[in-house]
Design an enzyme around this catalytic site. Structure first.
Site, PDB file in Angstrom:
ATOM      1  N   GLY A  79       0.854  -1.125   0.114  1.00 19.67           N
ATOM      2  CA  GLY A  79       0.083  -0.160   0.089  1.00 19.67           C
ATOM      3  C   GLY A  79       0.935   1.148  -0.007  1.00 19.67           C
ATOM      4  O   GLY A  79       0.439   2.241   0.661  1.00 19.67           O
ATOM      5  N   ASP A  82      -3.500  -7.543  -6.195  1.00 21.97           N
ATOM      6  CA  ASP A  82      -4.635  -7.547  -5.446  1.00 21.97           C
ATOM      7  C   ASP A  82      -4.147  -8.397  -4.106  1.00 21.97           C
ATOM      8  O   ASP A  82      -4.261  -9.798  -4.274  1.00 21.97           O
ATOM      9  CB  ASP A  82      -6.018  -7.982  -5.738  1.00 21.97           C
ATOM     10  CG  ASP A  82      -7.156  -7.876  -4.951  1.00 21.97           C
ATOM     11  OD1 ASP A  82      -6.938  -7.369  -3.803  1.00 21.97           O
ATOM     12  OD2 ASP A  82      -8.211  -8.388  -5.033  1.00 21.97           O
ATOM     13  N   LYS A 131      -7.887  -5.017  12.710  1.00 17.87           N
ATOM     14  CA  LYS A 131      -6.734  -4.510  13.537  1.00 17.87           C
ATOM     15  C   LYS A 131      -6.216  -5.033  14.690  1.00 17.87           C
ATOM     16  O   LYS A 131      -5.121  -5.266  14.979  1.00 17.87           O
ATOM     17  CB  LYS A 131      -6.889  -2.758  13.650  1.00 17.87           C
ATOM     18  CG  LYS A 131      -7.154  -2.200  12.163  1.00 17.87           C
ATOM     19  CD  LYS A 131      -5.919  -2.176  11.575  1.00 17.87           C
ATOM     20  CE  LYS A 131      -5.805  -1.466  10.048  1.00 17.87           C
ATOM     21  NZ  LYS A 131      -4.555  -1.535   9.484  1.00 17.87           N
ATOM     22  N   SER A 148       1.505   3.338  -2.995  1.00 19.47           N
ATOM     23  CA  SER A 148       1.232   4.254  -3.618  1.00 19.47           C
ATOM     24  C   SER A 148       0.749   5.643  -3.170  1.00 19.47           C
ATOM     25  O   SER A 148       0.889   6.636  -3.961  1.00 19.47           O
ATOM     26  CB  SER A 148       0.068   3.557  -4.844  1.00 19.47           C
ATOM     27  OG  SER A 148      -0.774   3.310  -3.840  1.00 19.47           O
ATOM     28  N   ARG A 149       0.217   5.392  -1.938  1.00 24.40           N
ATOM     29  CA  ARG A 149       0.148   6.890  -1.285  1.00 24.40           C
ATOM     30  C   ARG A 149      -0.275   6.767   0.083  1.00 24.40           C
ATOM     31  O   ARG A 149       0.059   5.689   0.724  1.00 24.40           O
ATOM     32  CB  ARG A 149      -1.586   7.285  -2.068  1.00 24.40           C
ATOM     33  CG  ARG A 149      -2.629   6.127  -1.929  1.00 24.40           C
ATOM     34  CD  ARG A 149      -3.732   6.530  -2.784  1.00 24.40           C
ATOM     35  NE  ARG A 149      -4.597   5.301  -2.999  1.00 24.40           N
ATOM     36  CZ  ARG A 149      -5.846   4.903  -2.308  1.00 24.40           C
ATOM     37  NH1 ARG A 149      -6.038   5.810  -1.190  1.00 24.40           N
ATOM     38  NH2 ARG A 149      -6.421   3.795  -2.499  1.00 24.40           N
ATOM     39  N   SER A 190      -4.039  -0.055  14.094  1.00 23.09           N
ATOM     40  CA  SER A 190      -4.626   1.183  14.429  1.00 23.09           C
ATOM     41  C   SER A 190      -5.094   1.248  15.892  1.00 23.09           C
ATOM     42  O   SER A 190      -5.528   0.483  16.419  1.00 23.09           O
ATOM     43  CB  SER A 190      -5.862   1.162  13.458  1.00 23.09           C
ATOM     44  OG  SER A 190      -6.818   2.278  13.869  1.00 23.09           O
ATOM     45  N   ALA A 233     -12.020  -5.166  13.999  1.00 18.65           N
ATOM     46  CA  ALA A 233     -11.469  -6.640  14.092  1.00 18.65           C
ATOM     47  C   ALA A 233     -10.187  -7.039  13.273  1.00 18.65           C
ATOM     48  O   ALA A 233      -9.601  -7.692  13.948  1.00 18.65           O
ATOM     49  CB  ALA A 233     -12.764  -7.179  13.672  1.00 18.65           C
ATOM     50  N   TYR A 290     -13.428  -2.966  10.743  1.00 20.84           N
ATOM     51  CA  TYR A 290     -12.055  -2.549  10.508  1.00 20.84           C
ATOM     52  C   TYR A 290     -11.404  -2.840  11.752  1.00 20.84           C
ATOM     53  O   TYR A 290      -9.991  -3.276  11.825  1.00 20.84           O
ATOM     54  CB  TYR A 290     -12.154  -0.885  10.394  1.00 20.84           C
ATOM     55  CG  TYR A 290     -10.838  -0.403  10.081  1.00 20.84           C
ATOM     56  CD1 TYR A 290     -10.063  -0.263   9.141  1.00 20.84           C
ATOM     57  CD2 TYR A 290     -10.399   0.321  11.244  1.00 20.84           C
ATOM     58  CE1 TYR A 290      -9.008   0.250   8.975  1.00 20.84           C
ATOM     59  CE2 TYR A 290      -9.325   1.027  11.231  1.00 20.84           C
ATOM     60  CZ  TYR A 290      -8.469   1.126  10.076  1.00 20.84           C
ATOM     61  OH  TYR A 290      -7.129   1.766   9.906  1.00 20.84           O
ATOM     62  N   ASN A 316       1.424  -2.635   5.411  1.00 21.64           N
ATOM     63  CA  ASN A 316       0.551  -1.488   5.612  1.00 21.64           C
ATOM     64  C   ASN A 316      -0.632  -1.272   4.757  1.00 21.64           C
ATOM     65  O   ASN A 316      -1.682  -0.441   5.161  1.00 21.64           O
ATOM     66  CB  ASN A 316       1.526  -0.188   5.183  1.00 21.64           C
ATOM     67  CG  ASN A 316       0.869   0.890   4.986  1.00 21.64           C
ATOM     68  OD1 ASN A 316       0.375   1.857   6.036  1.00 21.64           O
ATOM     69  ND2 ASN A 316       0.557   1.209   3.602  1.00 21.64           N
TER      70      ASN A 316
HETATM   71  P1  NAP Z   1      -4.783   5.151   2.028  1.00 26.38           P
HETATM   72  O1  NAP Z   1      -4.280   6.581   1.680  1.00 26.38           O
HETATM   73  O2  NAP Z   1      -6.434   4.673   1.741  1.00 26.38           O
HETATM   74  O3  NAP Z   1      -3.758   3.950   0.969  1.00 26.38           O
HETATM   75  C1  NAP Z   1      -4.242   2.590   1.007  1.00 26.38           C
HETATM   76  C2  NAP Z   1      -3.143   1.874   0.230  1.00 26.38           C
HETATM   77  O4  NAP Z   1      -3.699   0.428   0.376  1.00 26.38           O
HETATM   78  C3  NAP Z   1      -3.134   2.245  -1.298  1.00 26.38           C
HETATM   79  O5  NAP Z   1      -1.683   2.118  -1.724  1.00 26.38           O
HETATM   80  C4  NAP Z   1      -3.824   1.126  -2.043  1.00 26.38           C
HETATM   81  O6  NAP Z   1      -3.512   0.814  -3.245  1.00 26.38           O
HETATM   82  C5  NAP Z   1      -3.563   0.012  -1.037  1.00 26.38           C
HETATM   83  N1  NAP Z   1      -4.385  -0.957  -1.207  1.00 26.38           N
HETATM   84  C6  NAP Z   1      -5.834  -1.064  -0.770  1.00 26.38           C
HETATM   85  N2  NAP Z   1      -6.566  -2.081  -0.839  1.00 26.38           N
HETATM   86  C7  NAP Z   1      -5.424  -2.976  -1.711  1.00 26.38           C
HETATM   87  C8  NAP Z   1      -5.669  -4.409  -2.193  1.00 26.38           C
HETATM   88  N3  NAP Z   1      -6.639  -5.024  -2.072  1.00 26.38           N
HETATM   89  N4  NAP Z   1      -4.299  -4.768  -2.919  1.00 26.38           N
HETATM   90  C9  NAP Z   1      -3.302  -4.011  -2.741  1.00 26.38           C
HETATM   91  N5  NAP Z   1      -3.324  -2.813  -2.366  1.00 26.38           N
HETATM   92  C10 NAP Z   1      -4.534  -2.436  -1.769  1.00 26.38           C
HETATM   93  O7  NAP Z   1      -4.606   4.354   3.600  1.00 26.38           O
HETATM   94  P2  NAP Z   1      -3.470   5.000   4.760  1.00 26.38           P
HETATM   95  O8  NAP Z   1      -4.379   5.932   5.526  1.00 26.38           O
HETATM   96  O9  NAP Z   1      -2.387   5.379   4.209  1.00 26.38           O
HETATM   97  O10 NAP Z   1      -3.698   3.622   5.587  1.00 26.38           O
HETATM   98  C11 NAP Z   1      -2.605   2.662   5.562  1.00 26.38           C
HETATM   99  C12 NAP Z   1      -2.558   1.801   6.685  1.00 26.38           C
HETATM  100  O11 NAP Z   1      -2.478   2.622   7.778  1.00 26.38           O
HETATM  101  C13 NAP Z   1      -3.928   0.961   6.867  1.00 26.38           C
HETATM  102  O12 NAP Z   1      -3.529  -0.367   7.207  1.00 26.38           O
HETATM  103  C14 NAP Z   1      -4.696   1.750   7.738  1.00 26.38           C
HETATM  104  O13 NAP Z   1      -5.608   1.124   7.990  1.00 26.38           O
HETATM  105  C15 NAP Z   1      -3.742   2.167   8.499  1.00 26.38           C
HETATM  106  N6  NAP Z   1      -4.306   3.449   9.337  1.00 26.38           N
HETATM  107  C16 NAP Z   1      -4.659   4.431   9.054  1.00 26.38           C
HETATM  108  C17 NAP Z   1      -4.940   5.504   9.816  1.00 26.38           C
HETATM  109  C18 NAP Z   1      -5.533   6.806   9.085  1.00 26.38           C
HETATM  110  O14 NAP Z   1      -6.207   7.668   9.837  1.00 26.38           O
HETATM  111  N7  NAP Z   1      -5.100   7.006   7.858  1.00 26.38           N
HETATM  112  C19 NAP Z   1      -5.043   5.384  11.048  1.00 26.38           C
HETATM  113  C20 NAP Z   1      -4.621   4.385  11.804  1.00 26.38           C
HETATM  114  C21 NAP Z   1      -4.041   3.345  10.847  1.00 26.38           C
HETATM  115  P3  NAP Z   1      -4.011   1.728  -4.380  1.00 26.38           P
HETATM  116  O15 NAP Z   1      -3.541   3.431  -4.463  1.00 26.38           O
HETATM  117  O16 NAP Z   1      -3.501   1.234  -5.653  1.00 26.38           O
HETATM  118  O17 NAP Z   1      -5.502   1.814  -4.373  1.00 26.38           O
END
Ligand code: NAP
Length: 250
Positions: A14, A65, A162, A16-17, A145, A160, A158, A92
Site C-alpha cells: 500500500g 490484489d 486491526k 502508492s499513497r 490502528s 476486528a 475494521y 501497511n
Molecule cells: P490509503 O491512503 O487509503 O492508502 C491505502 C493503500 O493501500 C493504497 O496504496 C492502496 O493501493 C492499497 N490497497 C488497498 N487495497 C488494496 C488491495 N486489495 N491490494 C493491494 N493494495 C491495496 O490508506 P492510509 O490511510 O495510508 O492507511 C495505511 C494503513 O494505515 C492502513 O492499514 C490503515 O488501516 C492504517 N491506518 C490508517 C489511519 C488513518 O487515519 N489514515 C489510522 C490508523 C491506521 P491503491 O493506491 O492502488 O488503491
C-alpha cells in the site's frame, strides 16, 4: 544482530499513497531499496518509485490484489527475484468500512478482513520464509490502528482486522525470534490520508476534540518510526508502538 537500512530490501504494501508512500520514501531516504506496492493506482506508485530512485536506491512497482494469496506471493517473489531477497516487510495496505456491522454486506466484511488481515499473514509467510532461508535478521512491521484499542462506532469490522494484527504480531514475534527476526506493530491514531477523507466535517470536529494534541497526524509522523523499529529497537519485539496524538490516554 540487526538490519542496516542502507543497501537492504524493503517491501511496503500500500505504498502508492498515504502512510505507505511516506514509509517508502523514508526508507529510501535511509538507503533501502524499496518495493512499491499498489492495487490499482499504478501512476501514483510509479511516481513514488521515481522519488525513491532520485535518492539513489533501487525501486520497483508491483501491482497486485493483496486480498488474494497469489497477489501476496507475487510481491514477495518479485522482491526476491529482482532485488535478491526481503530484509524488511512493512504490512501497511488497508481499507476501511465506515458503517455499522448490521448494514454491511458480507462481501465488504470479507474483503476488509482479506486486505487488512489475510494480506499481513500471507505477506509475512513469504517474507519471513525468505529471511529464514537466507539467515537474515530481518524485520516485520505491521500497521495496525488505535481504533482497535479505543473503539469507534461504524468501524467494528475494521477494528476486528486491526485487533487481530496485535495477536498476530505477538505470536509471530515468538515464532521467529530464534532466527533473529523481530516483529512489531505501529498503531496510528487518525492520519490525514484518503482513508479518512470520507469523514463528514462534523465527525472530524468530534474526533479532533477527543485528541489531546487537537489535530490529526501526518503520514510522515508515522513513517519516521520505521527506521527506529528497524535499526535502533534491537531488543524490541512483539510490541505495538502507539502514535496517536495522545488519544489513547485521553
Ligand atoms: P490509503 O491512503 O487509503 O492508502 C491505502 C493503500 O493501500 C493504497 O496504496 C492502496 O493501493 C492499497 N490497497 C488497498 N487495497 C488494496 C488491495 N486489495 N491490494 C493491494 N493494495 C491495496 O490508506 P492510509 O490511510 O495510508 O492507511 C495505511 C494503513 O494505515 C492502513 O492499514 C490503515 O488501516 C492504517 N491506518 C490508517 C489511519 C488513518 O487515519 N489514515 C489510522 C490508523 C491506521 P491503491 O493506491 O492502488 O488503491
Amino acid at each position: 544482530m540487526s538490519i542496516t537500512l542502507r543497501g537492504s530490501n524493503a517491501i511496503v504494501t500500500g505504498s502508492s499513497r498515504g502512510i505507505g508512500r511516506a514509509i517508502a520514501l523514508e526508507l529510501a531516504r535511509r538507503g533501502a531499496n524499496v518495493v512499491v506496492c499498489c492495487q490499482s493506482r499504478v501512476d501514483a506508485a510509479l511516481e513514488v518509485k521515481e522519488e525513491c530512485e532520485a535518492m539513489g536506491v533501487r525501486a520497483l512497482v508491483v501491482q497486485s490484489d493483496l486480498a488474494t494469496e497469489e497477489g501476496c506471493r507475487l510481491v514477495a517473489d518479485r522482491c526476491v527475484k529482482e532485488l535478491g531477497g526481503v530484509d524488511v516487510l512493512v504490512n501497511n495496505a488497508g481499507i476501511g468500512q465506515f458503517a455499522p456491522v448490521h448494514q454491511l454486506e458480507s462481501e465488504a466484511i470479507e474483503r476488509t478482513l482479506r486486505v487488512n488481515l489475510f494480506s499481513y499473514i500471507y505477506m509475512s509467510k513469504y517474507a519471513v520464509g525468505d529471511m529464514i532461508e537466507r539467515q537474515v535478521p530481518g524485520c516485520v512491521i505491521n500497521i495496525s490502528s488505535v481504533v482497535s484499542m479505543i473503539g469507534a462506532s461504524g468501524m467494528s469490522v475494521y477494528a476486528a482486522s486491526k485487533g487481530a494484527i496485535t495477536g498476530f504480531t505477538v505470536c509471530l514475534a515468538r515464532e521467529v525470534a530464534r532466527y533473529g527476526i523481530r516483529v512489531n506493530a505501529i498503531a496510528p491514531g487518525y492520519v490525514e490520508t484518503e482513508l479518512i477523507a470520507p469523514f463528514p466535517d462534523d465527525y472530524r470536529a468530534k474526533v479532533i476534540k477527543r485528541i489531546p494534541m487537537r489535530r490529526f497526524g501526518e503520514p510522515n509522523e508515522i513513517a519516521r518510526a520505521i527506521p527506529f523499529l528497524v535499526e535502533d529497537a534491537t531488543y524490541m519485539t512483539g510490541q505495538t508502538l502507539v502514535i496517536d496524538g495522545g488519544i489513547l490516554i485521553e
